[in-house]
Each structure stands twice: as structure tokens, then as C-alpha cells.
Design a protein around this motif. Structure first.
Motif, PDB file in Angstrom:
ATOM      1  N   ARG A   1      -1.049 -51.447  -5.875  1.00  0.00           N
ATOM      2  CA  ARG A   1      -0.095 -50.362  -5.687  1.00  0.00           C
ATOM      3  C   ARG A   1       0.936 -50.331  -6.837  1.00  0.00           C
TER       4      ARG A   1
ATOM      5  N   LEU B   1      -2.126 -52.528   6.772  1.00  0.00           N
ATOM      6  CA  LEU B   1      -1.297 -52.021   5.669  1.00  0.00           C
ATOM      7  C   LEU B   1      -0.291 -53.064   5.197  1.00  0.00           C
TER       8      LEU B   1
ATOM      9  N   VAL C   1      -3.256 -47.751  -2.139  1.00  0.00           N
ATOM     10  CA  VAL C   1      -3.325 -48.308  -0.780  1.00  0.00           C
ATOM     11  C   VAL C   1      -4.635 -47.950  -0.086  1.00  0.00           C
TER      12      VAL C   1
ATOM     13  N   ILE D   1       5.380 -50.065   3.595  1.00  0.00           N
ATOM     14  CA  ILE D   1       5.119 -48.684   3.206  1.00  0.00           C
ATOM     15  C   ILE D   1       6.350 -47.827   3.465  1.00  0.00           C
ATOM     16  N   THR D   2       6.870 -47.905   4.689  1.00  0.00           N
ATOM     17  CA  THR D   2       8.080 -47.155   5.059  1.00  0.00           C
ATOM     18  C   THR D   2       9.247 -48.132   5.134  1.00  0.00           C
TER      19      THR D   2
ATOM     20  N   GLN E   1       0.055 -43.987  -2.750  1.00  0.00           N
ATOM     21  CA  GLN E   1      -0.623 -44.324  -1.479  1.00  0.00           C
ATOM     22  C   GLN E   1      -2.113 -43.986  -1.556  1.00  0.00           C
ATOM     23  N   ARG E   2      -2.425 -42.866  -2.224  1.00  0.00           N
ATOM     24  CA  ARG E   2      -3.832 -42.436  -2.286  1.00  0.00           C
ATOM     25  C   ARG E   2      -4.679 -43.400  -3.082  1.00  0.00           C
TER      26      ARG E   2
ATOM     27  N   PHE F   1       1.344 -45.721   8.942  1.00  0.00           N
ATOM     28  CA  PHE F   1       2.116 -45.790   7.704  1.00  0.00           C
ATOM     29  C   PHE F   1       3.615 -45.853   8.004  1.00  0.00           C
TER      30      PHE F   1
END
Length: 502
Positions: free
Chosen positions: A402, A394, A420, A334-335, A416-417, A328
């Protein structure tokens, strides 16, 4: 038909005149294809020359390869015919012969006779007590205060039964006969006579057939009988290697009380026979003899195989657990931190750029030989590989899901839960299962360098260059485990990806 063809040709010429780039493009593709195949052919010729493939194939000893393959599915009985100075012989079997102690196989026939022989016998001497002395004295190196004098020997004539002739019958067309300083070998209708002279060495009578070889005059002669076996003929010893199909003593070794008994006899003893060991039942004794078979070491092999399975499972599991959160950080979508993304990806590159075998050598030096070194090698390598695969999965998710979760005001962790994880979790689990199945094979390889498991035992059996049937046994066990885990992994991956299994 002709007019139509001419019309089509004219039309094609007209099109080519109006659009020359179409024809040129097609010609360039043909030229590029021709250049590609020409370059490939040139590269193959260069590789053939650079690696001397032709010379390697010409000098390869294919007979040795065939012998090794034969050893996988057969075993040898190796009696030695030792020849004394007076011409008498002695047939000796190895200490751990597959035939057990006091072997007398039907294919070894001996003739004996009574003979007077002169041997060196010790002479009994009376030990004389040393005189007491208070003074210090220097003694000879072999002398000792209060010790017995060296034993004397003298020639003694005895009448003994000795072996005067020995015949080894490999099969109906192959045999070796040894008598009166001469060896007579027969193989497929050809006969070779060899004189054994202690002064001149091994001397063949006539030309050597194709199945006999001698490096230099007077040295030993090797007789090769193919799958049947082979023999070395020397002045003082004839070494026999008689090959039989199958695996000798696979169930019970020569030390077991069940050795040499038929299946019916063993079943009768196990089910209702008199106890062979008063401290345990015959069933317990038989099972103990199977597990601790000194020649095949079943319990040790199965334990090492279980170590390999556990080593692959634990290493893959830890790698998946560590690679999961790090992926992640490596995923750009994501980041949103370029420096953190690149640092995590370079960390993955470092872990996977070092081969698993190199990691195994490193951890073997650090932790010593054993499964811990193997698990660490799998963990380090797979953390880098799985981390890269997870981060790429990802980065390729559908952002609509999302964004939909985010639009309802969900917290970042909930995004995210629910936005994603449902997309990537089946992919993550599928890749982890594949690596678990693959690492079962890899754990065998790294075990050979001291990382524990069945790989180390396999390497030990190969190093002896004589226990190839044990190698075959372990390879078959490894194949069974790999096939089994491959089927389980495919089934679970299909279920996770929502596919039907056939």
C-alpha cells in the motif's frame, strides 16, 4: 558405562546447583500438567453426575432407535384384523396402503365359511304428505315441514360369507394365527397363545416370552419381531405391521396406471404401447406420474431443495456485498477513526451474536413462513460474521504494498484498489464460498422453523412419525447437494488462493 552415567549425574547435579531456576521451572511445568489433567478428569466426573449421563444411558430405549433406523430403509404393510361380537373377522387395509386397492398379499391367508347373521336393516316406509296449515306450530327438533319420517330398522337374518380364520406369515419362523377367539403367535421356535375375552380382556396362556409385552393385565399385548415387524393384539382388533426392505412405490404410486408393472412392461408402454391417456403420450404420462407421485412428492421435494439452495446463495451473496464496504470502516489501518471503527465492529457483533435460528424465528413472524424469512436470517447472521472476518483480514495486510502505491502519488481510492484489494480479494472470495457451502446445511435447519425450503418438508415428514423412509430420501438429497457444493467450493477456493488441486 557406569562411570559415564555417574559423571553425567554429577554434572547434572552441578548444573542444578548453579542454575536452580531451570530445575524448578521444569518441576512447575510437570505440576501444572498434572493439575490440568486432574482438573479435566474432575470436570468430566462432574459433568457425568450433573447431566445424569449414566442414568440416561441406562434408561434409553435402544430398541426404538433401531426401529427408527429400520424404518429409514424399509416400509410397512399394516392390515388390521377386526373381530366382531359373533367371532367373525374382517381383514382391512389402510386407505393408502403400499399394496394399492384390493390388496391380496400371499403372506395373508384367510379361511371363510357361510354363516347366518342377524343385521339391522332399514324398513321402507311410505312418505305421507303433510297437511297444509296456516297456523304456526312448534315442532320437535328432529321434525321438519315436508320432511320424511325417521327411517325404521328391524333385525334381518342373512346368510353371508365371513372370515373365520386369518394367518399372517411374516417369515418362515414368525407368524400370527387368529381363529375362534384365540391368537397363536410363533417366533423363532417359541409359541404364545392369547385368549381374547370381551369380559376379561387379553389373557396370555402361560408366561410372556421376551418378544411380547403387556403393561397391565387385560390390556393389549405388543409382539415385537425386530426387523421383521410387530403387532398389537387387542380384543376387537389385531394390528399388523409387516416390514419389507426398500422404498415402496418410489417411482409410481398406487393411482398410476403404471403401478405394479415391471420395468420391461413400463418400457414397452412408453416406447411403443397403446396410449393409456388419449390426451398425452405414455412417456409424458409416466413422467407426470413420477413428478406428482402422491406418496413421495418428487416434484415438491426437488422444488423445496432448490429453494434451499437459492436461499443459501442469495443470503450469502447479499451478506458478502454488504459486509465488504463495512469491513473497510471497521479496519483500524484503513479508516483512522476510532469511533467509527468501534461502532462498525459492535454492529457486526450484534448481527452475529443472535443465532441464525433466532433470526429465522423473528423473520418468520415478520414475513410469514417462506424462503424470504430464511434468506433474511442468513443475510443478517453472515453480514456480521463476514464483516468481522473481512475487517481482520484488512488489518493484517502487508502495508509495504500500500505504501508503494501511495509513494507514486496515487489517489486514496487507487491506493485501496491496487495496494489493498489484490491482497484481500482472494481471502474474501474464499470465505464467502465457504459460508455459501455451510449455509446450504444451515438453510435446512432454519427451514424446519418455517423459513421455507426442504427443511420445512423434512420436519413435516418427521412429525408424522411414520414416514421415515421419506425422511431418509430427503436426507440423502441434502447430503448429495452438500457434498457437491463442498467439492465446488473447495475447487474454487483453491484456484483463488493459487493452490493446486489434487
Amino acid at each position: 558405562m557406569t562411570a559415564s552415567t555417574m559423571m553425567n549425574t554429577a554434572q547434572m547435579e552441578a548444573v542444578a546447583a548453579r542454575h536452580p531456576h531451570l530445575v524448578e521451572g521444569s518441576s512447575r511445568k510437570r505440576i501444572r500438567s498434572a493439575l490440568f489433567f486432574a482438573g479435566l478428569a474432575l470436570y468430566m466426573v462432574y459433568s457425568w453426575w450433573f447431566f445424569s449421563i449414566g442414568q440416561v444411558l441406562a434408561n434409553a430405549n435402544w430398541g426404538i432407535a433401531g426401529t427408527y433406523l429400520a424404518d429409514w430403509v424399509s416400509y410397512e404393510v399394516r392390515p388390521d384384523i377386526r373381530i366382531a361380537d359373533d367371532g367373525t373377522m374382517q381383514v382391512v387395509y389402510p386407505r393408502y396402503s403400499p399394496l394399492g386397492p384390493d390388496a391380496e398379499p400371499e403372506w395373508v391367508r384367510i379361511e371363510t365359511r357361510m354363516m347366518e347373521r342377524t343385521v339391522e336393516a332399514p324398513v321402507a316406509t311410505q312418505q305421507q304428505a303433510p297437511k297444509e296449515s296456516s297456523s304456526f306450530s312448534f315442532m320437535a327438533p328432529n321434525a321438519a315441514v315436508g320432511g320424511a319420517a325417521p327411517a325404521e330398522v328391524k333385525p334381518e337374518t342373512r346368510t353371508e360369507e365371513v372370515v373365520s380364520r386369518a394367518t399372517i406369515a411374516f417369515n418362515p419362523t414368525t407368524s400370527i394365527d387368529v381363529a375362534e377367539g384365540q391368537v397363536t403367535a410363533e417366533h423363532r421356535g417359541e409359541t404364545l397363545r392369547i385368549d381374547l375375552d370381551r369380559a376379561n380382556g387379553v389373557q396370555p396362556v402361560g408366561d410372556l416370552p421376551a418378544w411380547a409385552s403387556q403393561k397391565r393385565p387385560g390390556e393389549k399385548i405388543t409382539l415385537s419381531f425386530g426387523m421383521t415387524g410387530w403387532a398389537d393384539v387387542d380384543v376387537e382388533k389385531i394390528s399388523i405391521h409387516n416390514r419389507f426392505p426398500g422404498w415402496a412405490n418410489f417411482i409410481f404410486d398406487t393411482q398410476s396406471p403404471f403401478f405394479g408393472k415391471s420395468f420391461g412392461e413400463v418400457a414397452g408402454l412408453v416406447l411403443g404401447g397403446e396410449r393409456l391417456d388419449p390426451d398425452r403420450s405414455n412417456l409424458s404420462l409416466a413422467w407426470n406420474n413420477i413428478l406428482y407421485n402422491s406418496e413421495w412428492q418428487h416434484l415438491d421435494v426437488w422444488t423445496k431443495l432448490l429453494q434451499t439452495i437459492v436461499m443459501a446463495f442469495v443470503g450469502t451473496l447479499f451478506a458478502s456485498v454488504v459486509a465488504f464496504p463495512l469491513s473497510f470502516l471497521a479496519a483500524r489501518n484503513i479508516t483512522r477513526n476510532g469511533l467509527l471503527n468501534q461502532a462498525t465492529k459492535r454492529f457486526f457483533d450484534f448481527l452475529r451474536s443472535v443465532d441464525m435460528l433466532i433470526w429465522a424465528l423473528f423473520f418468520t413472524r415478520a414475513f410469514g413462513p417462506g424462503p424470504l424469512a430464511g434468506m433474511s436470517a442468513i443475510f443478517f447472521t453472515d453480514t456480521g460474521t463476514l464483516g468481522k472476518l473481512y475487517s481482520e483480514a484488512l488489518e493484517n495486510i502487508d502495508d509495504k504494498q500500500r505504501e508503494g502505491v501511495k509513494s507514486v502519488g496515487a489517489a486514496p481510492l487507487a491506493v485501496q484498489r491496487f495496494g489493498v484489494m489484490p491482497q484481500v480479494l482472494p481471502v474474501f472470495a474464499s470465505q464467502a464460498l465457504y459460508f455459501w457451502e455451510s449455509n446450504t446445511r444451515s438453510a435446512t435447519i432454519i427451514g424446519a422453523v418455517g423459513a421455507g425450503g426442504i427443511g420445512l418438508k423434512l420436519w413435516e415428514a418427521m412429525r408424522t412419525n411414520s414416514d421415515w423412509e421419506n425422511v431418509c430420501y430427503m436426507v440423502i438429497l441434502i447430503l448429495i447437494v452438500v457434498f457437491l457444493f463442498d467439492g465446488i467450493s473447495n475447487l474454487l477456493r483453491s484456484r483463488l488462493m493459487g493452490q493446486k488441486t489434487h
